[in-house]
Enzyme design. Structure first.
Site, PDB file in Angstrom:
ATOM      1  N   ASP A   8       0.896  -1.154   0.000  1.00 16.07           N
ATOM      2  CA  ASP A   8       0.000   0.000   0.000  1.00 16.07           C
ATOM      3  C   ASP A   8       0.930   1.198   0.000  1.00 16.07           C
ATOM      4  O   ASP A   8       1.603   1.459   1.005  1.00 16.07           O
ATOM      5  CB  ASP A   8      -0.885   0.009   1.250  1.00 16.07           C
ATOM      6  N   HIS A   9       0.981   1.896  -1.129  1.00 13.51           N
ATOM      7  CA  HIS A   9       2.058   2.894  -1.229  1.00 13.51           C
ATOM      8  C   HIS A   9       1.896   4.043  -0.228  1.00 13.51           C
ATOM      9  O   HIS A   9       2.827   4.786   0.016  1.00 13.51           O
ATOM     10  CB  HIS A   9       2.220   3.405  -2.667  1.00 13.51           C
ATOM     11  N   HIS A  19      -5.768   2.901   1.276  1.00 17.70           N
ATOM     12  CA  HIS A  19      -5.088   4.121   1.733  1.00 17.70           C
ATOM     13  C   HIS A  19      -5.790   4.791   2.928  1.00 17.70           C
ATOM     14  O   HIS A  19      -5.142   5.139   3.915  1.00 17.70           O
ATOM     15  CB  HIS A  19      -4.980   5.122   0.590  1.00 17.70           C
TER      16      HIS A  19
HETATM   17  C1  BG6 Z   1      -3.769   4.953  -6.161  1.00 19.33           C
HETATM   18  C2  BG6 Z   1      -5.140   5.056  -6.772  1.00 19.33           C
HETATM   19  O1  BG6 Z   1      -3.652   3.791  -5.384  1.00 19.33           O
HETATM   20  O2  BG6 Z   1      -3.546   6.088  -5.325  1.00 19.33           O
HETATM   21  C3  BG6 Z   1      -5.272   6.332  -7.559  1.00 19.33           C
HETATM   22  O3  BG6 Z   1      -5.373   3.933  -7.619  1.00 19.33           O
HETATM   23  C4  BG6 Z   1      -4.921   7.524  -6.707  1.00 19.33           C
HETATM   24  O4  BG6 Z   1      -6.584   6.468  -8.093  1.00 19.33           O
HETATM   25  C5  BG6 Z   1      -3.580   7.323  -6.022  1.00 19.33           C
HETATM   26  O5  BG6 Z   1      -4.858   8.660  -7.552  1.00 19.33           O
HETATM   27  C6  BG6 Z   1      -3.310   8.417  -5.001  1.00 19.33           C
HETATM   28  O6  BG6 Z   1      -1.988   8.314  -4.553  1.00 19.33           O
HETATM   29  P1  BG6 Z   1      -1.177   9.598  -4.088  1.00 19.33           P
HETATM   30  O7  BG6 Z   1       0.127   9.048  -3.608  1.00 19.33           O
HETATM   31  O8  BG6 Z   1      -1.061  10.478  -5.284  1.00 19.33           O
HETATM   32  O9  BG6 Z   1      -1.990  10.234  -3.007  1.00 19.33           O
END
Ligand code: BG6
Length: 506
Positions: free
Chosen positions: A192-193, A255
């Protein structure tokens, strides 16, 4: 086999390994993985004995492979250290093939043996699934067929699984079953990034390394919590994927729930992966299931119409984006009210909202404290006391703000809402980072603390299942219901207004 934990290690090079990227021709490799590996190389945080094996059908074309590296380079920030870049590129090998073709996996095995020989990577393999999700079960099975999944005392095998981890509870369970047929849970790293973001990790440090906040971090002092992940972008070219997923699936069980669990969980007894994940599991277990009859009250969905962004840009409606059906009922905005039924949080609502085409890209966790008793101010011109807010800003300008009331200078008692503000950038040097550096580094070290455990992933799906079920049974009738460039549908404001509260103005 050596396992290290983030709390007991100084950042040093991991032991030898080869990283195999499945779907290496894709966007993630260009934008994140190769730049992150380069950043790690510059910081001397890659193994000295290291190699990358890219696996993709398109790799039979040399021009394509060159273009991949050129493209990745454009995603690096700052000056490029040519020596480090070449060092990394020299360690790149490839296998061209399909993910369901046993011969290709036979070739992969041969290639890895050559790589071990050439680069001393010692039979330790980090597999990264950056493929369409339908291959998440297939690839480990194929790896197992050629005996590349089993680890031994002398070498390790780890698998990173990108999101989405399933489409709903049933498919997440099914995927867990498939993975666990050929791998042990300790070999699986569900990514989960958001957990790669420094400020997300900082939620735990902030809460548990400072003695002054934890005593007030509970229902006695906290009125409610607001978690916002706002995006200004639309779905862009991802309409095909997005229309099938929608914002709830795309953002919430992963997230937003990371932000929720880190903010709400009890102190773990260590930073060991399972100690942290056990505490998260307790929060998932305590989330009060939303009764199907309450779904339409507790969960708000929205879809953006055309509109004008704050910079004046006119943008199209979601239904006019590429690969989106003209009558799509998919949501691009979600607001939810959740209750966590435990001793710390009973009756403290957690309001979550996330959406695309909102006015700005901004994410935060805002802790709203209860109001002080008013009696002292009865005879003053003050008619309402401000509440204290503690805001953990996740992105883009990472930091923490504590707001409180202070006397406005002058002969009468007036209260001004003031704040103490900490900006990460004022104190700490930023390293150029993609957000994937720590995650990759941790995998190489066998530290799964920043990855989802299988039961946590399932529990997250379980928490949103009532909403998914009711929404699919009752398609929305008022879509599109918010203009691009606004803060979402009116019902989202109503969700808090009903409780006598309102969303923070961002
Ligand atoms: C991704 C989603 O996991 O996270 C995207 O699939 C979203 O739709 C993105 O835009 C948001 O990541 P960050 O790091 O830009 O907040």
């Amino acid at each position: 086999m050596m396992m290290t934990n983030r709390s007991d290690r100084k950042a040093s090079r991991p032991g030898p390994c080869a990283m195999v990227i499945f779907g290496a021709g894709g966007d993630l490799t260009r934008r994140k993985l190769l730049p992150a590996l380069y950043n790690l190389a510059v910081e001397r945080l890659l193994p000295e004995d290291f190699a990358i094996v890219g696996f993709a059908r398109s790799f039979d074309d040399e021009e394509y492979r060159n273009e991949l590296w050129q493209d990745a380079r454009t995603h690096l920030k700052g000056d490029v250290d040519e020596k480090e870049w070449d060092w990394l590129r020299d360690r790149f090998h490839y296998v061209a093939g399909n993910f369901n073709n046993p011969d290709a996996f036979g070739r992969l095995k041969k290639k890895l043996a050559e790589v071990d020989e050439k680069h001393g990577t010692g039979g330790n393999y980090l597999y990264y699934l950056s493929t369409p999700p339908r291959f998440f079960g297939e690839i480990p099975r194929q790896l197992d067929e050629v005996d590349l999944a089993r680890q031994s005392q002398d070498n390790w095998r780890r698998l990173v699984v990108e999101k989405p981890f399933g489409h709903d509870l049933d498919s997440a369970r099914q995927l867990n079953r498939e993975l666990l047929e050929v791998l042990d849970e300790s070999q699986i790293y569900r990514i989960d990034h958001y957990l790669g973001k420094e400020t997300v990790q900082n939620i735990l440090v902030f809460r548990f390394a400072n003695a002054i906040f934890e005593p007030i971090w509970n229902r006695r002092y906290i009125d409610h919590v607001q978690i916002t992940v706002a995006e200004s972008v639309g779905v862009g070219t991802r309409g095909g994927y997005y229309d099938d997923a929608g914002t709830l699936r795309d953002m919430v069980p992963n997230h937003l729930f990371q932000l929720l669990t880190l903010s709400a969980m009890e102190p773990p007894i260590s930073f060991e992966a399972d100690d942290v994940r056990n505490e998260k599991a307790k929060i998932f277990g305590a989330i009060k299931p939303i009764d199907p009859d309450d779904v339409l009250t507790y969960a708000v969905r929205g879809q953006y119409d055309e509109g004008t962004m704050p910079d004046g840009e006119k943008v199209p409606a979601y239904r006019a984006e590429p690969n989106v059906p003209k009558d799509s009922g998919t949501e691009t905005f979600v607001a939810l009210k959740l209750l966590i039924d435990n001793w710390r949080w009973a009756d403290v609502p957690f309001y979550l909202r996330t959406g695309k085409r909102l006015p700005r890209r901004y994410s935060e966790v805002a802790i709203q404290f209860k109001r002080a008793p008013f009696i002292l101010f009865r005879e003053t011109p003050v008619d309402q006391l401000p509440t204290n807010e503690l805001v953990l800003r996740i992105q883009p300008d990472e930091g923490i703000n504590l707001s409180f009331g202070a006397k406005v200078p002058g002969p009468s008692v007036q209260i001004g809402d003031v704040g103490m503000d900490f900006c990460n950038a004022d104190y700490f040097d930023g390293h150029p980072a993609t957000g994937y550096e720590t995650l990759l580094y941790d995998c190489m070290n066998g530290d799964a603390g920043l990855f989802q455990r299988g039961d946590n992933a399932e529990a997250a799906w379980a928490a949103v299942t009532p909403v998914l079920d009711v929404w699919s049974a009752l398609p929305p009738r008022d879509f599109p219901n918010y203009a691009a460039g606004s803060w979402g549908p009116e019902e989202a404001a109503e969700l808090l207004r009903r409780d006598g509260r309102r969303w923070r103005r961002l």
